[in-house]
Write an enzyme that holds these catalytic residues in place. Structure first.
Site, PDB file in Angstrom:
ATOM      1  N   ALA A   8      -0.385  66.756 -37.552  1.00  0.00           N
ATOM      2  CA  ALA A   8      -0.574  68.172 -37.873  1.00  0.00           C
ATOM      3  C   ALA A   8       0.328  69.091 -37.065  1.00  0.00           C
ATOM      4  O   ALA A   8       0.624  70.212 -37.494  1.00  0.00           O
ATOM      5  CB  ALA A   8      -2.033  68.554 -37.642  1.00  0.00           C
ATOM      6  N   ASN A   9       0.782  68.645 -35.901  1.00  0.00           N
ATOM      7  CA  ASN A   9       1.588  69.510 -35.026  1.00  0.00           C
ATOM      8  C   ASN A   9       3.065  69.512 -35.387  1.00  0.00           C
ATOM      9  O   ASN A   9       3.838  70.289 -34.821  1.00  0.00           O
ATOM     10  CB  ASN A   9       1.425  69.077 -33.567  1.00  0.00           C
ATOM     11  CG  ASN A   9       1.867  67.641 -33.339  1.00  0.00           C
ATOM     12  OD1 ASN A   9       1.302  66.721 -33.936  1.00  0.00           O
ATOM     13  ND2 ASN A   9       2.867  67.433 -32.488  1.00  0.00           N
ATOM     14  N   ARG A  11       6.603  70.052 -37.749  1.00  0.00           N
ATOM     15  CA  ARG A  11       7.059  71.214 -38.519  1.00  0.00           C
ATOM     16  C   ARG A  11       6.420  71.247 -39.907  1.00  0.00           C
ATOM     17  O   ARG A  11       5.924  72.278 -40.347  1.00  0.00           O
ATOM     18  CB  ARG A  11       8.594  71.210 -38.632  1.00  0.00           C
ATOM     19  CG  ARG A  11       9.295  71.804 -37.410  1.00  0.00           C
ATOM     20  CD  ARG A  11      10.795  71.885 -37.627  1.00  0.00           C
ATOM     21  NE  ARG A  11      11.404  70.551 -37.689  1.00  0.00           N
ATOM     22  CZ  ARG A  11      11.774  69.857 -36.628  1.00  0.00           C
ATOM     23  NH1 ARG A  11      11.595  70.353 -35.425  1.00  0.00           N
ATOM     24  NH2 ARG A  11      12.323  68.657 -36.758  1.00  0.00           N
ATOM     25  N   HIS A 154      20.917  70.675 -43.645  1.00  0.00           N
ATOM     26  CA  HIS A 154      19.581  70.872 -43.112  1.00  0.00           C
ATOM     27  C   HIS A 154      19.667  71.461 -41.707  1.00  0.00           C
ATOM     28  O   HIS A 154      20.754  71.573 -41.129  1.00  0.00           O
ATOM     29  CB  HIS A 154      18.803  69.551 -43.051  1.00  0.00           C
ATOM     30  CG  HIS A 154      18.278  69.112 -44.383  1.00  0.00           C
ATOM     31  ND1 HIS A 154      19.031  68.368 -45.254  1.00  0.00           N
ATOM     32  CD2 HIS A 154      17.073  69.313 -44.994  1.00  0.00           C
ATOM     33  CE1 HIS A 154      18.315  68.115 -46.350  1.00  0.00           C
ATOM     34  NE2 HIS A 154      17.130  68.680 -46.219  1.00  0.00           N
ATOM     35  N   LYS A 158      16.833  67.957 -37.830  1.00  0.00           N
ATOM     36  CA  LYS A 158      16.622  66.827 -38.730  1.00  0.00           C
ATOM     37  C   LYS A 158      17.331  65.595 -38.197  1.00  0.00           C
ATOM     38  O   LYS A 158      18.490  65.645 -37.819  1.00  0.00           O
ATOM     39  CB  LYS A 158      17.112  67.154 -40.139  1.00  0.00           C
ATOM     40  CG  LYS A 158      16.749  66.087 -41.160  1.00  0.00           C
ATOM     41  CD  LYS A 158      16.957  66.568 -42.586  1.00  0.00           C
ATOM     42  CE  LYS A 158      16.564  65.512 -43.601  1.00  0.00           C
ATOM     43  NZ  LYS A 158      15.135  65.138 -43.511  1.00  0.00           N
TER      44      LYS A 158
END
Length: 267
Positions: A8-9, A11, A154, A158
């Site tokens: 959940a943390n 990006r 990107h 990335k």
């Protein structure tokens, strides 16, 4: 429908929290982080910057099968096998957006899909998946005479290059032309080289700033060229597509699925 998040943390994890908050048909039921993460017990809404929500981030080790109907995984290859093993063990459907998987990890995914329903895609935006259909059409008409190049850009953070989306575009084109991308792809050019081999598919990669995602498939012949481009300005596009995929996946039989199935696209 209850949707759980791995990582959940991250990006994308934070954007998925926002997408689920905006959904009328799915709700975030659990959001996991590493057991040793400083984000354990942090409110998911505060983590995503959307205001306090009803749940906090929980340690991965506390996750149970009762916590969700479907899981979404946009983490990293290093944790992929742990997450997919948990889903198989608990018969949990999962939407996977992790890119940069090795051949061995892709084989693990294929084996897992024999036991649970899995949606796996390099990109969850509607526009990109429509692009995959368009490049096939272009390849069928132009691919035997035109030079084909794929460019992508990107953000600086990335890690995999070319991107999973660029590879998916290349695979779609190669498949349409009856080529093996493993043998016809060219990933970099430097110095003097012989005349370009028309049978190759070239890739060029840019990593800079906060670019969300840009992809172009170029079909260049003598006298004309066709460019098919997709540009994303917000990660929320990808997150909403993943939430849609999770809703679609709920109740499906075990098997491998893609956004082509979710969107009922004709390729």
């Amino acid at each position: 429908m209850k949707v759980g998040l791995f990582g959940a943390n991250g990006r994308m994890g934070r954007v998925l929290i926002e997408a689920l908050d905006q959904s009328d048909q799915a709700e975030l039921s659990v959001a996991t982080v590493r057991d040793d993460s400083p984000w354990v017990n942090m409110n998911v809404g505060e983590l995503a910057g959307i205001g306090k929500q009803a749940i906090d981030c929980s340690a991965m080790s506390s996750l149970t099968a009762k916590d969700a109907d479907v899981m979404i995984d946009f983490t990293l290859p290093v944790i992929f096998e742990t997450n997919i093993a948990w889903c198989v063990e608990h018969k949990m459907p999962v939407v996977i957006g992790t890119t940069g998987l090795s051949e061995a990890q892709l084989a693990t995914l294929d084996e897992a899909a024999k036991q649970i329903p899995i949606v796996f895609a390099a990109n969850y935006s509607v526009g990109v998946n429509l692009m995959l259909s368009l490049v096939r059409q272009a390849a069928s008409v132009l691919g035997h005479t035109a030079d084909i190049e794929i460019t992508e850009a990107h953000h600086r953070f990335k890690q995999d290059a070319p991107s999973g989306t660029a590879m998916a575009i290349g695979e779609a084109i190669a498949d349409e032309l009856g080529r093996d991308l493993k043998t016809c792809a060219v990933y970099g050019r430097e110095g003097k080289e012989p005349e370009r081999d028309q049978g190759t598919i070239g890739f060029a990669t840019v990593r800079a700033g906060d670019i969300v995602g840009e992809h172009t498939a170029l079909f260049a012949d003598i006298g004309e060229r066709l460019e098919i481009t997709h540009k994303a300005s917000s990660r929320l596009t990808f997150a909403k597509g993943a939430v849609h995929a999770a809703q679609w996946l709920h109740g499906k039989d075990a098997g491998p699925y893609s956004m082509v199935d979710v969107l009922n696209l004709k390729l």
